[in-house]
Design an enzyme around this catalytic site. Structure first.
Site, PDB file in Angstrom:
ATOM      1  NE  ARG A   1     -88.718  16.845  68.909  1.00 41.66           N
ATOM      2  CZ  ARG A   1     -87.716  16.271  69.563  1.00 41.66           C
ATOM      3  NH1 ARG A   1     -87.347  16.733  70.739  1.00 41.66           N
ATOM      4  NH2 ARG A   1     -87.068  15.233  69.055  1.00 41.66           N
TER       5      ARG A   1
ATOM      6  CD  GLU B   1     -76.922  11.154  57.067  1.00 40.47           C
ATOM      7  OE1 GLU B   1     -77.570  12.202  57.042  1.00 40.47           O
ATOM      8  OE2 GLU B   1     -76.446  10.654  58.104  1.00 40.47           O
TER       9      GLU B   1
ATOM     10  CE  LYS C   1     -83.376  12.187  60.323  1.00 42.20           C
ATOM     11  NZ  LYS C   1     -84.742  12.125  60.819  1.00 42.20           N
TER      12      LYS C   1
ATOM     13  CG  HIS D   1     -79.507   4.797  66.166  1.00 42.23           C
ATOM     14  ND1 HIS D   1     -78.227   5.108  65.785  1.00 42.23           N
ATOM     15  CD2 HIS D   1     -79.804   3.630  65.541  1.00 42.23           C
ATOM     16  CE1 HIS D   1     -77.773   4.185  64.965  1.00 42.23           C
ATOM     17  NE2 HIS D   1     -78.706   3.270  64.800  1.00 42.23           N
TER      18      HIS D   1
END
Length: 618
Positions: free
Chosen positions: A299, A202, A118, A237
């Site tokens: 994917r 973040e 990430k 999540h």
């Protein structure tokens, strides 16, 4: 170009069955792989041939590159489709497939690597002109430096595993004093799930929406998008309900978002199906300047059917054709949105018990027949503790959003499953919630509405259901008299182990089934209810009453947060168990002192095992 003559799906369950459907339509030979736990699974029965690749644990079967490639060699597979999860975003596996001379139905290994981390992916996207979420992407991973950076960003913040996905290795932190514990949990989960404990930080968007764009590239460098999906309905999540297109998305914002997604895909020379995921600050509606790149999934996504529904395309067929060297089937100007589609994920879990996964044999499994259902199980199959507990995906398409949601709500209410617990009623309530119907959702919707969403609809028991139990033991008087009809009386009947006085009449019962133990199972609003003439387990001792902290399913102990002699409070986490790809925090049922801690980190435990025992203190 010539399509590969045969396809091996290096996966299991619903996605393997999904790929096989398209492959068979194209006239290709289908090859399944399976673990010992999946010997009789639907994906095995659906394939033209199947090969055993190891024991039940995924790391010894579905995650073992050598075993998968050996099955491909033995079967003469011309191509391998990785599905999603397992090896689908493993660049080394993709390289091994290609080195073996087998067609890889996926993106180039370099693209997988570029977007797999990430932190590096966000740097790459920023360089490509794709807006990214502000935060910390540094190499210094010391807890002290991370805590300093968190303070600079300002709470609340998100800790995210660098190699994470599906919410694993992600923690929201609201206060500085909670940071260290959350960081440890995120690192532990990242290491366990991805073999990488690095994290990034973040800003936490207070009213976030999760919006993603389906992209597709071919070997000539052409890239198109197939519009966006909204995946904001999430729990822990994990996506629960997805839809396309995103509600409230105007044309200008859509054009800006999708153009950014195409730039992102071109920046890594992408081929095949991929998803660019964004987080939107929806506090002032959807605006192009308040939507930021989060990550790319290299994917096919679980929620791809909603995109197929609104575009009329088969994305698996696109994958196969692009991997074979063909051009993209359509140009961008040939793609358009038609109607609206909504998908719900049916899980084997109990919403009323903290969404704990449920295992066992599916003695009853009735799924709706008037909408699209993608599943990897049939009635009589078993749900095991070894893999993700998703049973099926339910997809409804309509001329507009309201009609699609209504169709999916009716489908969820009609589901019948026993004895495994499912979340069908929870899904129906999500779909019918006014906030969702209005399109005013955020990723915090489920958490905020949880008491309403997990409530169980009262059961309307038909008189025939009571009579179907046999002669009730406690008739307490007639309720009326009608010519040519048996009189209605009442009886004491246990409904989900609670005694109730209910009317009955000898006659035909409503739709239901016998549980084989003197009880009758009645289905209502997606839930199963047990009717009986007495409680099922007289004298059973609960964990709360005897102080035992028990394993709700087989799993591995990943954290122990108390020791013998410690004082604990009711609700305090004692042990964290990893099972069915998720962590489950097990709590003390009473206030007291830890009398016994029976496990340590790394232990494998069976369902019902006593992990710890708490004794009340005077």
């Amino acid at each position: 170009m010539t399509l590969p003559a045969s396809i091996l799906v290096a996966n299991r369950g619903e996605i393997a069955c999904r790929v096989f459907r398209t492959a068979k339509r194209l006239g290709l030979r289908t090859i399944a792989v399976y673990s010992e736990a999946d010997a009789n699974a639907l994906h095995v029965r659906s394939a033209d041939e199947a090969h055993l690749i190891g024991p039940a644990p995924a790391r010894e079967s579905y995650l073992d590159t050598a075993k998968v490639l050996d099955a491909a060699r033995r079967s003469g597979a011309a191509a391998i489709h990785p599905g999603y999860g397992f090896l689908s975003e493993n660049a080394a596996f993709a390289e091994a497939v290609m080195a073996a001379g087998i067609v890889w139905i996926g993106p180039p290994p370099a693209a997988i690597r570029a977007m797999g981390g990430k932190d590096a992916a966000k740097r790459l996207m920023a360089a490509a002109g794709v807006p990214v979420t502000p935060g910390y992407l540094g190499d210094d991973q010391s807890p002290e430096r991370l805590a300093e950076e968190a303070a600079k960003i300002g709470y609340p913040i998100l800790i995210k595993a660098v190699s994470g996905g599906g919410g694993k290795g992600m923690r929201r932190v609201d206060r500085a004093e909670d940071f260290a514990e959350a960081l440890a949990g995120a690192k532990r989960e990242g290491a366990a799930s991805f073999g990488d404990d690095r994290v990034l930080l973040e800003i936490y968007v207070t009213r976030p929406r999760h919006i993603e764009v389906q992209v597709f590239g071919d070997k000539r460098g052409d890239v198109v998008h197939l519009f966006e999906r909204d995946c904001s309905l999430q729990r822990r999540h994990q996506k629960v309900i997805e839809e396309a297109p995103a509600p409230g998305m105007d044309t200008a914002t859509r054009d800006s978002l999708c153009a950014a997604a195409v730039r992102a895909a071109k920046a890594v020379a992408y081929e095949g199906a991929g998803t660019i995921e964004f987080i939107a600050d929806a506090s002032d509606g959807l605006r192009a300047d308040r939507i930021w790149f989060m990550e790319m999934n290299t994917r096919l996504q679980v929620e791809h059917p909603v995109t197929e529904a609104i575009t009329g395309q088969d994305l698996v067929e696109w994958q196969i054709r692009v991997a074979a060297g063909e051009r993209l089937p359509l140009r961008q100007d040939q793609l358009a949105i038609s109607g609206h589609a909504v998908e719900a994920r049916l899980y084997a879990e109990d919403p009323t018990s903290g969404f704990l996964p449920s295992t066992g044999r599916l003695k009853r499994l009735r799924l709706p027949g008037d909408i699209r259902v993608d599943t990897g199980v049939e009635e009589g199959d078993a749900v095991t503790p070894f893999y993700d507990p998703m049973l099926a995906k339910l997809i409804a398409h309509g001329d507009d959003r309201a009609s699609a949601i209504s169709a999916l709500s009716r489908a969820c209410a009609a589901i019948e499953v026993w004895p495994v617990k499912v979340n069908a009623g929870f899904l129906r309530r999500c779909l019918d919630a006014p906030t969702f119907r209005d399109g005013a959702v955020s990723t915090g919707f489920i958490e905020g509405e949880l008491p309403y969403l997990i409530a169980v609809e009262p059961l309307k028991v038909e008189p025939g259901d009571v009579a179907a139990l046999g002669a009730p033991p406690a008739r307490v008087g007639a309720l009326g008299f009608r010519l040519n009809r048996a009189p209605m009386e009442t009886a004491v009947v246990y409904v989900d182990e609670v005694a109730s006085e209910l009317p009955y009449r000898f006659g035909a019962p409503s739709s239901g089934m016998s549980d084989g133990d003197g009880g009758r199972i009645v289905f209502h609003d997606g839930a199963a209810h047990r009717l009986s003439l007495g409680p099922a387990a007289l004298g059973a001792t609960s964990a709360a009453s005897d102080g035992g902290v028990r394993a709700p399913m087989p799993g591995r102990v990943v954290a122990v947060s108390a020791a013998s002699g410690d004082r604990v409070l009711k609700g305090q986490v004692i042990v964290v168990l990893e099972a069915m790809k998720m962590e489950h925090a097990l709590q003390a049922g009473i206030d007291g002192e830890v009398a016994e801690m029976a496990v340590e980190v790394g232990d494998q435990v069976v369902e019902g095992a006593v992990l710890a025992r708490v004794k009340p203190t005077a």
